[in-house]
Design an enzyme around this catalytic site. Structure first.
Site, PDB file in Angstrom:
ATOM      1  N   THR A  94       8.263   7.209  19.470  1.00  0.00           N
ATOM      2  CA  THR A  94       9.439   7.506  20.292  1.00  0.00           C
ATOM      3  C   THR A  94       9.620   9.007  20.467  1.00  0.00           C
ATOM      4  O   THR A  94       9.833   9.496  21.581  1.00  0.00           O
ATOM      5  CB  THR A  94      10.704   6.920  19.631  1.00  0.00           C
ATOM      6  OG1 THR A  94      10.526   5.526  19.432  1.00  0.00           O
ATOM      7  CG2 THR A  94      11.922   7.161  20.495  1.00  0.00           C
ATOM      8  N   TYR A 126      12.732  -5.113  25.881  1.00  0.00           N
ATOM      9  CA  TYR A 126      13.108  -5.638  27.190  1.00  0.00           C
ATOM     10  C   TYR A 126      12.947  -7.153  27.284  1.00  0.00           C
ATOM     11  O   TYR A 126      13.948  -7.866  27.366  1.00  0.00           O
ATOM     12  CB  TYR A 126      12.367  -4.950  28.342  1.00  0.00           C
ATOM     13  CG  TYR A 126      12.926  -5.400  29.688  1.00  0.00           C
ATOM     14  CD1 TYR A 126      14.188  -4.983  30.099  1.00  0.00           C
ATOM     15  CD2 TYR A 126      12.218  -6.267  30.507  1.00  0.00           C
ATOM     16  CE1 TYR A 126      14.732  -5.427  31.294  1.00  0.00           C
ATOM     17  CE2 TYR A 126      12.747  -6.717  31.699  1.00  0.00           C
ATOM     18  CZ  TYR A 126      14.003  -6.292  32.095  1.00  0.00           C
ATOM     19  OH  TYR A 126      14.536  -6.747  33.265  1.00  0.00           O
ATOM     20  N   TYR A 163       7.642  -1.377  13.161  1.00  0.00           N
ATOM     21  CA  TYR A 163       8.737  -0.456  13.466  1.00  0.00           C
ATOM     22  C   TYR A 163       9.911  -1.231  14.042  1.00  0.00           C
ATOM     23  O   TYR A 163       9.815  -1.804  15.124  1.00  0.00           O
ATOM     24  CB  TYR A 163       8.232   0.614  14.436  1.00  0.00           C
ATOM     25  CG  TYR A 163       9.245   1.641  14.888  1.00  0.00           C
ATOM     26  CD1 TYR A 163      10.422   1.881  14.189  1.00  0.00           C
ATOM     27  CD2 TYR A 163       9.000   2.403  16.037  1.00  0.00           C
ATOM     28  CE1 TYR A 163      11.327   2.836  14.622  1.00  0.00           C
ATOM     29  CE2 TYR A 163       9.893   3.359  16.464  1.00  0.00           C
ATOM     30  CZ  TYR A 163      11.059   3.576  15.758  1.00  0.00           C
ATOM     31  OH  TYR A 163      11.956   4.523  16.193  1.00  0.00           O
ATOM     32  N   ARG A 204      17.140   0.546  20.281  1.00  0.00           N
ATOM     33  CA  ARG A 204      16.304   0.815  21.451  1.00  0.00           C
ATOM     34  C   ARG A 204      15.703  -0.452  22.052  1.00  0.00           C
ATOM     35  O   ARG A 204      15.537  -0.543  23.264  1.00  0.00           O
ATOM     36  CB  ARG A 204      15.162   1.775  21.082  1.00  0.00           C
ATOM     37  CG  ARG A 204      15.600   3.214  20.888  1.00  0.00           C
ATOM     38  CD  ARG A 204      14.407   4.104  20.580  1.00  0.00           C
ATOM     39  NE  ARG A 204      14.790   5.495  20.451  1.00  0.00           N
ATOM     40  CZ  ARG A 204      14.824   6.373  21.452  1.00  0.00           C
ATOM     41  NH1 ARG A 204      14.500   5.991  22.675  1.00  0.00           N
ATOM     42  NH2 ARG A 204      15.181   7.626  21.242  1.00  0.00           N
ATOM     43  N   LYS A 262       8.744   0.577   9.108  1.00  0.00           N
ATOM     44  CA  LYS A 262       9.611   1.711   9.417  1.00  0.00           C
ATOM     45  C   LYS A 262      10.948   1.106   9.833  1.00  0.00           C
ATOM     46  O   LYS A 262      11.063   0.532  10.913  1.00  0.00           O
ATOM     47  CB  LYS A 262       9.044   2.582  10.541  1.00  0.00           C
ATOM     48  CG  LYS A 262       9.986   3.737  10.919  1.00  0.00           C
ATOM     49  CD  LYS A 262       9.512   4.514  12.139  1.00  0.00           C
ATOM     50  CE  LYS A 262      10.535   5.585  12.517  1.00  0.00           C
ATOM     51  NZ  LYS A 262      10.154   6.317  13.747  1.00  0.00           N
ATOM     52  N   ILE A 303       9.639   8.329   7.978  1.00  0.00           N
ATOM     53  CA  ILE A 303       8.976   8.761   9.211  1.00  0.00           C
ATOM     54  C   ILE A 303      10.046   9.505   9.984  1.00  0.00           C
ATOM     55  O   ILE A 303      11.009   8.921  10.464  1.00  0.00           O
ATOM     56  CB  ILE A 303       8.391   7.566   9.974  1.00  0.00           C
ATOM     57  CG1 ILE A 303       7.266   6.938   9.133  1.00  0.00           C
ATOM     58  CG2 ILE A 303       7.849   8.005  11.338  1.00  0.00           C
ATOM     59  CD1 ILE A 303       6.630   5.698   9.742  1.00  0.00           C
TER      60      ILE A 303
END
Length: 295
Positions: free
Chosen positions: A48, A111, A137, A142, A165, A207
């Site tokens: 990202t 999405y 992740y 998001r 993560k 991270i």
């Protein structure tokens, strides 16, 4: 025993741009050298923070290649290869493996999202097609999808799915994941403001966005904790909370890239739809960088 990719601070590194918004590979190599020389334990590219969403497939490959060559095995290189298209994620992951990365960082499908069963099928499909470790992740703010502890328990059964993560911000959920999974899967903090809390639950590192501008500090928060000096680790975490907040006062990586330019690192612009922060965030970043003697 599964292979552990790294312990401590992994930098989710930005992707610098030229004035024409092409990738600035010479600056990228320079930043990687600076990070390694500052003591970070791993470099994570094309995440990202690296604006992977606006990198073309060819750019993605070239950024990975540049990182692997620049690093030259000094620390692990982990590449973002996640996608909401499982077939594409598998293809990109295999290409990254061929380029020599040490591991993969795979965000949850976004999405189109999916169910918890779909997440298990997605990650196992990719993990069956590579021979290197995968970090799952989870960033629901998001992607619109959150991984449940019970799903991690199922994913941890695959030999190539070695770590998480976790950026869901839910410490109770992270505690439950740790209780369910034990040592079968490693946990990295995906939020710089939760490094010490997650380490206290058995996490093995972070991270980090913060480490783009304060690599030694971020590394030391982890090191002090693992050395048993919990108070020093905690105090350092708290000392930098206001700077961390500033780095997330707008959408990542807008603030960190702006901050790096304030520091004279000349990392270039953001790619649209990302753009410079507003004046209040600019002032906040300037004030915080001065407060922490970074400019």
């Amino acid at each position: 025993m599964k292979k552990r990719l790294f312990t401590g601070c992994g930098t989710a590194i930005i992707t610098p741009m030229n004035p024409d918004n092409s990738v600035n590979f010479s600056k990228f190599s320079e930043l990687i050298d600076e990070q390694i020389n500052s003591g970070v334990d791993a470099i994570i590219v094309c995440g990202t923070t690296g604006e992977s969403a606006t990198l073309s497939n060819d750019e993605h490959i070239e950024v990975i290649k540049c990182a692997v060559e620049t690093c030259n095995k000094r620390v692990p290189i982990i590449s973002g290869t996640g996608s909401n298209d499982t077939n594409y994620a598998a293809t990109l992951s295999k290409e990254a493996q061929e380029l020599g990365v040490d591991g993969l960082l795979m965000v949850t499908p976004y999405y189109n999202k999916t169910s918890q069963v779909g997440l298990i099928n997605h990650y196992n499909y990719v993990a069956d097609r590579v021979d290197i470790p995968i970090i799952v992740y989870n960033v629901p703010s998001r992607t619109g999808v959150n991984i449940k502890p019970e799903t991690y328990f199922e994913l941890a059964k695959h030999k190539n799915i070695v770590a998480i993560k976790e950026a869901n911000g839910d410490l109770s959920s992270i505690a439950k994941t740790r209780a369910l999974c034990g040592d079968s899967i490693d946990i990295y903090s995906g939020n710089d403001d939760q490094i010490v809390p997650i380490l206290s639950l058995g996490g093995i590192g972070v991270i980090s966005v913060l480490s783009n501008i304060a690599p030694k500090v971020t590394h030391d928060i982890c090191k002090y904790f693992f050395d048993g000096d919990i108070e020093k680790s905690r105090n350092l975490q708290l000392e930098y909370i206001s700077l961390i907040d500033a780095l997330f006062a707008d959408v990542n990586p807008i603030p960190v890239k702006y901050a790096m330019n304030l520091m004279g690192k000349q990392v270039g612009n953001l790619r649209l739809p990302l753009c410079d922060p507003n004046e209040s965030v600019q002032k906040l970043l300037l004030d915080e960088l001065k407060k922490h003697n970074l400019i």
